[in-house]
Each structure stands twice: as C-alpha cells, then as structure tokens.
Design a protein around this motif. Structure first.
Motif, mmCIF file in Angstrom:
data_model
loop_
_atom_site.group_PDB
_atom_site.id
_atom_site.type_symbol
_atom_site.label_atom_id
_atom_site.label_comp_id
_atom_site.label_asym_id
_atom_site.label_seq_id
_atom_site.Cartn_x
_atom_site.Cartn_y
_atom_site.Cartn_z
ATOM 1 N N ALA A 141 -29.389 -66.490 -9.977
ATOM 2 C CA ALA A 141 -29.667 -66.171 -11.058
ATOM 3 C C ALA A 141 -28.855 -66.657 -12.068
ATOM 4 O O ALA A 141 -27.664 -66.632 -11.952
ATOM 5 C CB ALA A 141 -29.465 -64.609 -11.050
ATOM 6 N N GLN A 142 -29.387 -67.243 -13.040
ATOM 7 C CA GLN A 142 -28.797 -67.905 -13.999
ATOM 8 C C GLN A 142 -27.906 -67.093 -14.837
ATOM 9 O O GLN A 142 -28.462 -65.931 -15.545
ATOM 10 C CB GLN A 142 -29.579 -68.478 -14.981
ATOM 11 C CG GLN A 142 -29.266 -69.397 -16.299
ATOM 12 C CD GLN A 142 -28.206 -70.607 -15.703
ATOM 13 O OE1 GLN A 142 -28.484 -71.410 -14.986
ATOM 14 N NE2 GLN A 142 -26.646 -70.521 -16.220
ATOM 15 N N VAL A 143 -26.706 -67.470 -15.100
ATOM 16 C CA VAL A 143 -25.757 -66.791 -16.030
ATOM 17 C C VAL A 143 -26.132 -67.030 -17.658
ATOM 18 O O VAL A 143 -26.124 -68.145 -17.772
ATOM 19 C CB VAL A 143 -24.151 -67.158 -15.858
ATOM 20 C CG1 VAL A 143 -23.348 -66.323 -17.022
ATOM 21 C CG2 VAL A 143 -23.859 -66.501 -14.482
ATOM 22 N N PRO A 144 -26.716 -66.034 -18.265
ATOM 23 C CA PRO A 144 -26.897 -66.479 -19.661
ATOM 24 C C PRO A 144 -25.712 -66.724 -20.535
ATOM 25 O O PRO A 144 -24.509 -66.153 -20.369
ATOM 26 C CB PRO A 144 -27.577 -65.030 -20.137
ATOM 27 C CG PRO A 144 -27.071 -64.033 -19.439
ATOM 28 C CD PRO A 144 -26.702 -64.642 -18.093
ATOM 29 N N PHE A 145 -25.939 -67.806 -21.459
ATOM 30 C CA PHE A 145 -24.602 -68.130 -22.390
ATOM 31 C C PHE A 145 -25.225 -68.169 -23.833
ATOM 32 O O PHE A 145 -26.286 -68.500 -24.150
ATOM 33 C CB PHE A 145 -24.240 -69.684 -22.130
ATOM 34 C CG PHE A 145 -23.699 -69.714 -20.668
ATOM 35 C CD1 PHE A 145 -22.377 -69.194 -20.444
ATOM 36 C CD2 PHE A 145 -24.278 -70.531 -19.827
ATOM 37 C CE1 PHE A 145 -21.716 -69.466 -19.198
ATOM 38 C CE2 PHE A 145 -23.602 -70.568 -18.433
ATOM 39 C CZ PHE A 145 -22.090 -70.250 -18.086
ATOM 40 N N VAL A 146 -24.187 -67.817 -24.481
ATOM 41 C CA VAL A 146 -24.471 -68.012 -25.847
ATOM 42 C C VAL A 146 -23.163 -68.297 -26.707
ATOM 43 O O VAL A 146 -22.127 -68.009 -26.514
ATOM 44 C CB VAL A 146 -25.026 -66.485 -26.590
ATOM 45 C CG1 VAL A 146 -23.752 -65.495 -26.601
ATOM 46 C CG2 VAL A 146 -25.250 -66.733 -28.160
ATOM 47 N N ILE A 147 -23.393 -69.343 -27.758
ATOM 48 C CA ILE A 147 -22.334 -69.946 -28.549
ATOM 49 C C ILE A 147 -22.152 -69.225 -29.645
ATOM 50 O O ILE A 147 -23.056 -68.791 -30.574
ATOM 51 C CB ILE A 147 -22.816 -71.437 -29.016
ATOM 52 C CG1 ILE A 147 -22.826 -72.284 -27.918
ATOM 53 C CG2 ILE A 147 -21.748 -71.877 -30.272
ATOM 54 C CD1 ILE A 147 -23.362 -73.840 -28.309
#
Length: 361
Positions: A324-330
């Motif tokens: 499952a993809q770890v979500p990232f945000v800048i």
C-alpha cells in the motif's frame, strides 16, 4: 547517512560530493517541478481494501518503539487502532540513545507473550534474540520505517525502503525546483536508522541526476545529540561552506533548535527542509523559520500496522499492507496551517477511515 560515512562517537562526521563532472550541464528544473507538482494534494487515502470480515476482539498486542516524537505519533496510532478493535494494547518505549534500551524493551515484549508485535525504525538484526523467539512462537511482527524484508517473524513492513526512496526523490526535486543550478545541500542524518540510508541514497542520486554540478555533502549525527549538539554542527557546516542553501534533516526531530542556531549565527540564507515533520516543525514552517517538509501520515502508520495484524489474524492477504502506497504531501508556509498539528489522512479521523475497512459499521 550517505554510503561511506562513518559515525564518530561524540561528534558528527561528514563526507562531501560536489557533484559529478557534468561538464556544465544545466539543472533539469522542468523534471523537478513536475515531480513537486504531484505532491501538493491533501492526504485522503490509506490505499487499503476492506477486510473480508470483522477482526476478532480480545487479541493482545504490544508496540515496541523509541522515544523520538515521530515514533511516539506512530505508537499512539497503533494503540488507538487496537483499542477500536477491542484488543488489549501496550506500548513499550525505550531511549533511542541508550545502548541497552532497545534489547531490554524487546526482551520485555517476549515476556509479555502477546498475540502480535509492532515496531518501527529498528531492524530485526538489532533485536535478533527476540526476533528468534517471536518466530519460534509464531508471534507475527509488523514493522515500519525499516529495511527488513518480509519473512518470519516479519509479516509486513508498512513503510519500507521503496517508500523512503520515493521520499528522497521528492525532496531532491523540491530543492532543484527552488534553486536550479545554484542548489547546494548539506544532509544531516542518523546512521543508526538503516531506513534513512535508503532515503539519503535516493535523495543524493536524484539530486545529482537533476543537477550534476550541484554541491552535496553529508553529515552523520546521533539521536542523543538532537536539540543539543546538532544545531551547532549545522552552523559549523554552513560556516565552512556558505554556499549551502538547504540544510536537509533526516527527519523532523533532527532539526530541533537548528533554526534558532542559524538565526543567531546570522545564517539566514540556508533553508531547513526534511521529511516526517513534528508539530513543532509544522509551526516553524507556518511562521517561515523552516522552509519545507515532506509529510506522510505517521500516526496513520500505526493504524496501518494494526490493520496488517488484523489481516493476518483473519487469514487474509497481508502483502497489501506492505505494498500500500504511503501518501506524501509537500508542506510549505503556504499550506502548513492546513496540516496542523500533524499531516494525517482526513485530518486524523482514523476511526472514520478504518471502521468501514474493518467492517465495524
């Protein structure tokens, strides 16, 4: 934690790479900007399918972790998630700077004889005796923020090297998008956390790919120096090389006290960046004393760790927990207030996120 950097007891160490001989090649700012543009959206998904049935209540689980703030966020998530499922949950915390704290904590976990164990930021090689006991007793272990492969006792790694490699590429892209050919980076990282080597290696490779003639240097620091020696180490590095315009922290807590130290030294042109920000990092970003943090839902990793155990106890596919993809945000000054106090999926309302996944409603 660049390859080839050796940790020296009592102080930081460094290596320097001024970039490959790119022959004056221009920085690929277009590619950097395209990568950055992908990671400005809100965190809205944990990327997990529903379970086939509601997990059985009454399980006993323990979470073994260090005392660094980000790890505590993760532990809080796991305990809350376990309690939602009607499980008995306990957190065992050790001092990351203690030479014996880790092994003692895992020995306690063995003595607890739980149905399942969760941990983060430490590989099975660091608790080999306990790992052998867990495997012998068929006690599943869910890890995160480690380089551990899947194999007894590890059943899932909810934040594995591939996730950190992506994080490294995103942060490197941000730097090049901001400064182009003038980008100059000093990385401050902790070698005792193997997963951070994956992050830094990916950062360095992507940074020098996007800008072959840009300057990069690496400084090894220690957990026990967070908030004490590290700020002066950052100041010294920049005084030696005033061209450095980004001081990149291995994770949020590493930057404790750094902005104040830079300001006191009059080094106002170097921006602080990194991954996995604490609440204090987000506050500093909001007021402009720190520049950018790549955030992922750390508390949510605790919930995902419990989800992996739930799938295991249900006899369902656990591989999805690792994939499952770890979500990232800048996060920058422009959006920092939107993510206070932590950058989490749906603002941290994980009961609402996981109740339908776990068929609790």
């Amino acid at each position: 934690m660049a390859a080839g950097v050796v940790l020296v007891a009592g102080c930081g160490s460094s290596s320097s790479d001024a970039g490959s001989d790119g022959g004056g090649a221009a920085a690929d700012t277009a590619a950097a900007e395209a990568m950055v543009a992908k990671y400005g959206e809100p965190l809205t998904s944990v990327d997990l399918p529903p379970l086939e049935k509601t997990p059985e209540a009454g399980k006993s689980v323990v979470f073994v972790t260090n005392n660094i703030p980000e790890s505590q966020y993760l532990a809080e998530g796991s305990i809350a998630a376990a309690k939602l499922l009607g499980w008995n949950a306990k957190s065992i915390v050790y001092d990351a700077s203690s030479p014996t704290g880790l092994t003692a904590a895992f020995a306690q976990a063995v003595d607890e004889a739980p149905d399942g164990v969760m941990t983060n930021a430490t590989n099975t090689t660091d608790y080999a005796a306990a790992a052998k006991e867990f495997a012998a007793k068929n006690i599943p272990v869910v890890t995160s923020n480690t380089t551990d492969p899947i194999g007894a006792p590890i059943i899932a790694n909810v934040a594995d090297p591939s996730q950190y490699e992506l994080a490294g590429k995103i942060v490197a892209s941000y730097v090049v998008a901001q400064k182009g050919d003038e980008a100059s980076v000093a990385m401050f990282n902790i070698p005792s956390f193997p997963i951070l080597k994956a992050y830094e290696d990916a950062f360095k490779a992507e940074f020098l790919r996007l800008c072959p003639d840009c300057h990069y240097e690496s400084h090894a620091v220690q957990p026990g120096d967070i908030g004490t020696k590290i700020p002066s180490q950052v100041v010294s590095a920049i005084q030696r090389n005033p061209s450095i315009n980004f001081a990149s922290m291995g994770f949020g807590a590493v930057g404790t006290g750094v902005s104040g130290a830079l300001a006191s030294a009059g080094l106002n042109d170097t921006k602080i960046i990194g991954i996995q920000p604490t609440t204090e990092n987000l506050e500093a970003t909001s007021n402009g004393t720190e520049d950018m943090w790549l955030a992922s839902p750390i508390t949510g990793m605790g919930w995902k760790s419990v989800d992996a155990l739930a799938r295991y106890f249900n006899g369902e596919d656990v591989e999805v927990a690792t994939k499952a993809q770890v979500p990232f945000v800048i996060i920058t000054k422009d959006n920092a207030e939107d993510y206070m106090p932590r950058a989490e999926v749906d603002g941290g309302d994980y009961e609402a996120v996981f109740e339908p996944i776990w068929k609790l409603n």
